[in-house]
Design an enzyme around this catalytic site. Sequence first.
Site, PDB file in Angstrom:
ATOM      1  N   ASP A 147      -1.857  -2.928 -10.632  1.00 54.97           N
ATOM      2  CA  ASP A 147      -2.434  -1.819 -10.049  1.00 54.97           C
ATOM      3  C   ASP A 147      -3.377  -2.118  -9.068  1.00 54.97           C
ATOM      4  OD1 ASP A 147      -4.575  -2.694 -12.076  1.00 54.97           O
ATOM      5  OD2 ASP A 147      -5.583  -1.305 -11.067  1.00 54.97           O
ATOM      6  N   CYS A 205       8.136   8.473   7.246  1.00 52.60           N
ATOM      7  CA  CYS A 205       9.032   7.690   8.156  1.00 52.60           C
ATOM      8  C   CYS A 205      10.410   7.951   8.248  1.00 52.60           C
ATOM      9  CB  CYS A 205       8.976   6.277   8.097  1.00 52.60           C
ATOM     10  SG  CYS A 205       7.165   5.796   7.772  1.00 52.60           S
ATOM     11  N   ASP A 234      -7.981   2.643 -17.670  1.00 57.91           N
ATOM     12  CA  ASP A 234      -8.679   1.424 -18.015  1.00 57.91           C
ATOM     13  C   ASP A 234      -9.957   1.688 -19.346  1.00 57.91           C
ATOM     14  OD1 ASP A 234     -10.590   2.694 -16.668  1.00 57.91           O
ATOM     15  OD2 ASP A 234     -11.313   1.379 -15.398  1.00 57.91           O
ATOM     16  N   CYS A 278      11.574   2.486   7.121  1.00 55.55           N
ATOM     17  CA  CYS A 278      10.887   3.073   5.764  1.00 55.55           C
ATOM     18  C   CYS A 278      11.771   4.261   5.469  1.00 55.55           C
ATOM     19  CB  CYS A 278       9.475   3.159   6.083  1.00 55.55           C
ATOM     20  SG  CYS A 278       8.620   3.872   4.625  1.00 55.55           S
ATOM     21  N   CYS A 305      10.155   6.503   3.488  1.00 58.88           N
ATOM     22  CA  CYS A 305       9.233   7.500   2.688  1.00 58.88           C
ATOM     23  C   CYS A 305       9.058   8.621   3.668  1.00 58.88           C
ATOM     24  CB  CYS A 305       7.776   6.924   2.868  1.00 58.88           C
ATOM     25  SG  CYS A 305       6.854   7.136   4.292  1.00 58.88           S
ATOM     26  N   HIS A 351       2.544   6.933   2.684  1.00 62.10           N
ATOM     27  CA  HIS A 351       3.623   5.768   3.248  1.00 62.10           C
ATOM     28  C   HIS A 351       3.169   4.663   2.354  1.00 62.10           C
ATOM     29  CE1 HIS A 351       5.408   2.680   5.730  1.00 62.10           C
ATOM     30  NE2 HIS A 351       4.170   2.072   5.781  1.00 62.10           N
TER      31      HIS A 351
END
Lengths: 368, 542
Positions: free
Chosen positions: A235, A278, A60, A273, A275, A311
């Site tokens: 974002d 998981c 930014d 999930c 990830c 996660h």
Amino acid sequence: MPVATQASLKGITPEQLESTGCRLCLNNTYHLGLKPGQEVLDAVGGAHKLQGWKHNLLTDSGGFQMVSLLKLAKVTEEGVRFLSPHDGSPMLLTPEHSMSLQNSIGSDIMMQLDDVLVTTHPDKARMREAMERSVRWLDRCIKAHKHPDRQNLFCIIQGGLDLEMRRECCREMVARDTPGIAIGGLSGGEAKDDFCKVVATCTELLPELKPRYVMGIGYPEDLVVSTALGADMFDCVWPTRTARFGNAITKHGVLNMKKEQYAKDFGPIEDGCGCPCCRPVDQEGAIGVTRAFVHHNSAKETVAAHLLTIHNVWYQLHLMGGARDAIIADKFPAFVKEFFSNLYPDRKSYPSWAVNALKTVGIDLFES
Amino acid sequence: MSSDGQQPTTTMTFELLKTAIKDGGARLGRLTFSGRRTVDTPNFFGLTSRGVIPHVTPDNVEKHLHTNGTYMALEDFIERPQQYMTRSPPIYETPSPVNKPLNSFTAMPSSIITVLGSRRLPAVCSPMGNTNQGISVFTSTGFQAVTTKEYINAVQTLNPDIAIPLADLTHKTNTPTSKRALRMAERTDDWIKEWFTEMYTKKDSKIATFAPVLPISYSMQWEYLERLSEEHASNPAVLSGLAVYDADLIPDISSSSSSSNKYKNLDPLPRLALTAPSNPHQVLRQLSLGMDIFLLPFLSTASDAGIALSFTFPPPPPPPNNPTSTSTSESAAAPESDLPLPLLPLGIDMSSPSHSVSLLPLTTNSCTCYACTTHHRAFVQHLLCAREMLGWTLLQIHNHAVVASFFAAIREALADGTFEEKARLFALRYEPEIPSGLGERPRARGYHFKSEGPNEVKKNKPAWSKFEGEGEGGEQGKEEKKEKTVEEKVDELRIQDEQSGTTSALASGVDSVAETPLVPDENADAKDLEEKGFAETVEEKK
Ligand SMILES: [Zn+2]
Ligand SMILES: [Zn+2]
């Protein structure tokens, strides 16, 4: 985009961030400008090198943090004036200085310094001034930008909730032909209906082949609705920050792992999930984390937050990946419907702002 | 005990490959569990807090930590939250397809050996004291009693690879009176009898028992030690190793150095150090006495303090141009050429601004850890200075790697007979202590740092407080907590919001107000901001 404020994503290694599928993350110019500082960034060779991140970075301008963190900031034509938080002496952040910092950081996408106002700001004249000044500042940024060949400067559309002013700003900004375009000033507490109108108004006027970035947006339903309205990138610090408080983002909503009900829940953080936390333990790279284990260490060991961060970042990136796949397969409306039906078991509780916004782009959440 | 006659009751084996008598008793060995990583000894196991190596997620433990085993403390898992006093600890109900609930609950890779003990290392001394029925432990919700029965049940349920039976310990720094010492031995003796019966007579446990050797003089515990020896002689399966609380007891129970051969059958057992050595010099000393496996609290302490350990075994050769060669001309009375060398530090303070633009790995002695091969000092320095958690993660990875290399080199030296000489050089070449570091620590992890009277060894040294703001670690913790509640409230709002299904506009509004992840340093002034290049100071027009 996950937000690695100070060149680090809350305790997870760049290698782990990569494993969530992340290829673009955000650093804050304001924070990096203070620590480690421009001199160090120059000596080290930029923020990629500093943090060992092989993929893309977005920064930014530093202005937003100025205004939101330091209550005494004052915007003049020259730049953002503020009083040093410690000794009260006057300081100035100019568009040129912001560019110079971002050039030192070496981000792949850099943002112009803009005159940010909360969209709910009551003073119309001030809002117009901010919008017009942001355009002038873009010109100064473009002029001061040292590496247009390797760093992409995005402009930021301002204009509060005034759609006409937003249109005007769009035209001015688009004429300056930056590689990408951001819609700024949102996420400041405006009504969701107004938020959607601003996004829709801007995307309508923006060129097809330039990325559109809605700044500071990050709740899952915001991402999905904004995508439907034609936005491309987002974002938000929320997924990583909320992880530190023991919250897991799932397709059925946010679950607080600190709650007693998870103490003996030996399922994954989210069923199905993919990830690293998981995915089934017999799969490559699976960690085999249970809700009970996260509960056990929430607020007690930093590792619990790291696991939830992995996660949550995966969840958000996977959500957007799903949206992309659905768009390519021409099944985006079905994707949106499924998303909302997972999040709200009862259709009656669908948020009206989302229902209305989606209707404007031809997605009827109640149609089966 | 097993009727099929093919499997011994325990799956552990320990071979002694070499005992270096001339090196005082240091031994080279190999510990094997079926289905686990093989552990060449001397070596170390990772030390967990609440089932995790602090700051290191289980995937990184497996990938980057170079440790083959971990120690876990039961007291980290059995708290009783006030509102749920009657619930049984969740860990006991962990489903585990591999029948390793302790690994499954903590997501610890199943290749890693787990050791279960009752107390953390080091343990907080309990004001309640132990009783004949059991010990007092310290959980996140306070002190509570654990009886021998409860402990045995817990061990059988959790099924670690190695378990350490309860010992009657005071966890105080001063030596117990002889009356107390005698009672320690008697109680531990009673408890071990019960242990053997419950674990191996009534059941056919596969868990390897490492029996405690108490931190009291040999004369106080010889009867207890004799029992261990006899029980082991009649059934080797009941005893697989020793958990040694004082390395100086080893000569008394090892046949190589003791005059009697009374404990000859205890010699081949692996010895696990619960001695908490505070630096590698102490490790070398205990290892020379015959210790095999170490648990090293100094690893996390160093990482939390921003220290990258930098020692190698043997120490690097003196620089070719060392000061001794020049000084010999001045003082002819300096025959010891390696004495006057300046001592090397055992670790480097990564928080020092001198590293801020250094692209060197954390330490220059060719460390191959993840932190050294993918990152550099400038990043770690930045992370420590910005109090980003990744700094401590990277240091943990590096520090564990340094110690892993240290032990690997020691094993090599034991194998080729150079250990004694190299250990001597190590003692001469390195500073006596690991530097304490000036970097800000992570927030003291809560309750483990609770003060409990004058005998306590403070985990958060008083010297740290001035860098953390006012007060001590505890105070600081509270302050941070206060700060966070605003953010937490926002998140709660958001959740309630979601549950009630209303718009999240309100939450998101509050959210952006609370978005203050970092403000400039307390001590930053305009000049700093300018020097750091963030903005320019403005001369007000007169
Ligand atoms: Zn997950
Ligand atoms: Zn290293």
